[in-house]
Design a protein around this motif. Structure first.
Motif, short mmCIF file in Angstrom:
data_model
loop_
_atom_site.label_atom_id
_atom_site.label_comp_id
_atom_site.label_asym_id
_atom_site.label_seq_id
_atom_site.Cartn_x
_atom_site.Cartn_y
_atom_site.Cartn_z
N VAL A 270 -6.92 1.57 -1.00
CA VAL A 270 -6.47 1.14 0.11
C VAL A 270 -6.95 2.21 1.70
O VAL A 270 -7.25 1.11 2.61
N ALA A 271 -7.40 3.37 1.09
CA ALA A 271 -7.57 4.03 2.96
C ALA A 271 -9.08 3.63 3.26
O ALA A 271 -9.44 3.71 4.37
N PHE A 272 -9.43 3.18 1.77
CA PHE A 272 -11.85 2.40 2.30
C PHE A 272 -11.47 2.02 3.72
O PHE A 272 -12.09 2.42 3.80
N GLY A 273 -10.86 0.97 3.44
CA GLY A 273 -11.34 0.18 5.41
C GLY A 273 -10.79 1.10 6.39
O GLY A 273 -11.49 0.50 7.23
N ARG B 31 0.49 4.73 2.62
CA ARG B 31 1.83 4.32 1.66
C ARG B 31 2.73 2.75 1.91
O ARG B 31 3.71 2.77 1.28
N GLU B 32 2.55 3.06 3.65
CA GLU B 32 3.94 1.72 4.10
C GLU B 32 3.05 0.31 3.56
O GLU B 32 3.73 -0.23 2.76
N ALA B 33 1.86 0.27 3.16
CA ALA B 33 0.97 -0.69 3.29
C ALA B 33 1.51 -0.67 1.45
O ALA B 33 1.83 -2.24 0.88
N LEU B 34 1.37 0.08 0.85
CA LEU B 34 1.49 0.07 -1.34
C LEU B 34 3.56 -0.82 -0.92
O LEU B 34 3.38 -1.28 -2.04
#
Length: 503
Positions: free
Chosen positions: A94-97, A113-116
């Motif tokens: 998720v952090a890659f972008g 964490r919010e997105a997950l």
């Protein structure tokens, strides 16, 4: 900035195809609009999203025609979520972008964490991406898009492999993100009804890629239901079509079909996270059977173990404990020289996992969740014939392609097809040699009403002809056609009973 895009005279001709998939398309999506893009399988819906994201020309596998303009930061969710995985860990993926967008380091992990949490992925940031199910990968990919806080959200079938509860949560997540950010939304789905409350515009493409309807959700349902149902669109309130069965000669098994029994079956998955290697159960003490002349549906929530059980039934996933045993005259005849594999005291009973590839090939038709994983050739016609020729079976390639609606693509490259077309090709390629056992993982994803009927009809006709048929699926309409439903939850069998309304 709020995103938008314009297509003017747009077309796309994949490499090796004479005719474009889409031609002369004019479409404008205004800033802040929420658009549902619909149409039959192969109409070009995914192509439109990739064009708006600016990734068609960069792939180098076709010709872009006309003009494309897009404004704002774009977040694209691919139809096959596994194609978007770039990291071994959920959080890093998720952090890659965000890292590539130069988001400040102190902001990245709170947004991850919010997105997950928003997409209801029930794992920590250190969880292995390789251990996710197809539906979980779908939510992981969506988390990456949500975390990007894009101005233009382009979502290609974001709920197609999710159970109803998680699909509803994903739709609410998308609606919340759009409301909070003012982002422009374009979502592609075949099952339209659940999205209508979340959009303000519906655009429908025809089989030739042209716009056949462009209206608001209320008028879409009120005025166009009959016309678009006939065109293959899944309109609200219209029951599923009757399956269209192929000629018996295409599905008649080559020999008696066996029974497959999962006996005290357990499968562990070894996962590596930031704390080191761990072992967690995918299946625990499962007892279930697949029998000839029946269609069995493996259901349950995303991550329940459906695909793992299906693979274990096919001898493709090694049990940690217990076994999958093949019983019947077919197994006795085909594996007469394999006495060492028989269970003591059990006549005609062989462990499925012990069979070699050359023994499995004529016995089993396996349709994977990701259809590209099974392709062997660079031409649709050759793909259908490959396994049949290898095992010495006769096959009417033209008849298979005609039933699956792929006859006009006989000379196309399998990798240049739409997602729904690829899934039907994978079915034809796996089943053309008329195996006695058919195992299909999410076979109806990406199908319109007509192609759904062709896929469901193949399964039902094969069972009627004596085959042992099973599918892992979230499709309630497919479940209604099954003779038996096995529902999993948390790696265990929750329900194993005849379908409520077998047909």
């Amino acid at each position: 900035m709020t995103g938008s895009f314009t297509l003017r005279g747009f077309g796309w001709r994949p490499l090796g195809r004479r005719e474009p998939v889409v031609a002369g398309l004019d479409l404008r999506v205004e800033p802040g609009e929420r658009v549902l893009l619909a149409g039959p399988s192969g109409a070009g819906k995914s192509t439109v999203l990739r064009a708006a994201a600016g990734v068609l020309a960069s792939t180098g596998d076709g010709d872009v025609l006309g003009e494309v303009w897009a404004e704002g930061r774009v977040g694209l969710l691919l139809q096959n979520p596994g194609d978007a995985v770039v990291a071994e860990r959920v959080g890093r993926d998720v952090a890659f972008g965000l890292e590539n967008a130069h988001v400040p380091r102190e902001e990245i992990w709170p947004r991850v964490r919010e997105a997950l949490d928003a997409v209801r992925l029930p794992y920590g940031t250190g969880h292995a991406t390789s251990a996710l199910s197809g539906g979980e990968l779908q939510r992981l990919a969506l988390a990456g898009v949500v975390a990007s806080r894009a101005d233009l959200l382009l979502l290609d079938e974001p709920t197609s492999m999710l159970d109803d509860v998680n699909a509803d949560a994903v739709r609410r997540c998308v609606a919340d993100v759009v409301a909070a950010t003012g982002a422009t939304l374009v979502v592609v789905e075949h099952r339209l009804e659940p999205w209508l409350a979340h959009v303000d515009r519906v655009v429908v493409l025809g089989r030739d890629g042209a716009v056949v309807a462009d209206t608001d959700p209320a008028k879409f349902v009120r005025a166009l239901s009959g016309e678009l149902t006939a065109a293959g669109v899944w309109m609200p309130g219209v029951k599923a079509p009757e399956p269209v069965e192929p000629p018996e000669a295409l599905v008649q098994p080559d020999g008696p079909a066996p029974q497959l029994d999962a006996v005290a079956l357990s499968v562990d998955l070894r996962r590596s996270d930031i704390r080191g290697a761990t072992v967690s159960p995918a299946l625990r003490d499962v007892e279930a059977s697949l029998v000839p002349h029946e269609v069995t549906l493996l259901g349950g929530p995303s991550g329940a173990g459906k695909s793992t059980l299906l693979a274990a039934f096919g001898g493709l996933r090694r049990p940690t404990a217990g076994e999958v045993a093949i019983t019947g005259d077919h197994g006795d005849r085909r594996f007469r020289g394999s006495g060492r594999r028989r269970r003591r005291g059990a006549a005609n009973r062989v462990s499925m996992w012990s069979l070699r590839s050359r023994e499995l090939a004529p016995l089993l038709g396996w349709v994977p969740q990701n259809p590209e994983h099974g392709f062997l050739t660079t031409r649709v016609r050759d793909e259908v014939a490959a396994t049949a020729h290898r095992v010495g079976a006769t096959v009417d390639v033209d008849a298979v392609l005609a039933h699956l609606g792929l006859d006009h693509l006989a000379d196309a490259n399998p990798y240049r097809l739409s997602g729904g077309e690829q899934r039907r090709l994978a079915l034809g390629a796996a089943l053309a040699h008329r195996p006695p056992v058919l195992l299909l993982d999410e076979p109806t994803v990406g199908q319109d009403r007509g192609t759904w009927a062709a896929v469901a009809g193949w399964m039902r006709a094969a069972a009627r002809a004596g085959a042992t048929v099973a599918a892992a699926s979230h499709d309630d309409d497919l479940a209604a056609l099954a003779d038996r439903v096995v529902r999993l939850d948390g790696g265990r069998v929750a329900v194993a009973a005849p379908a409520e309304e077998p047909r």
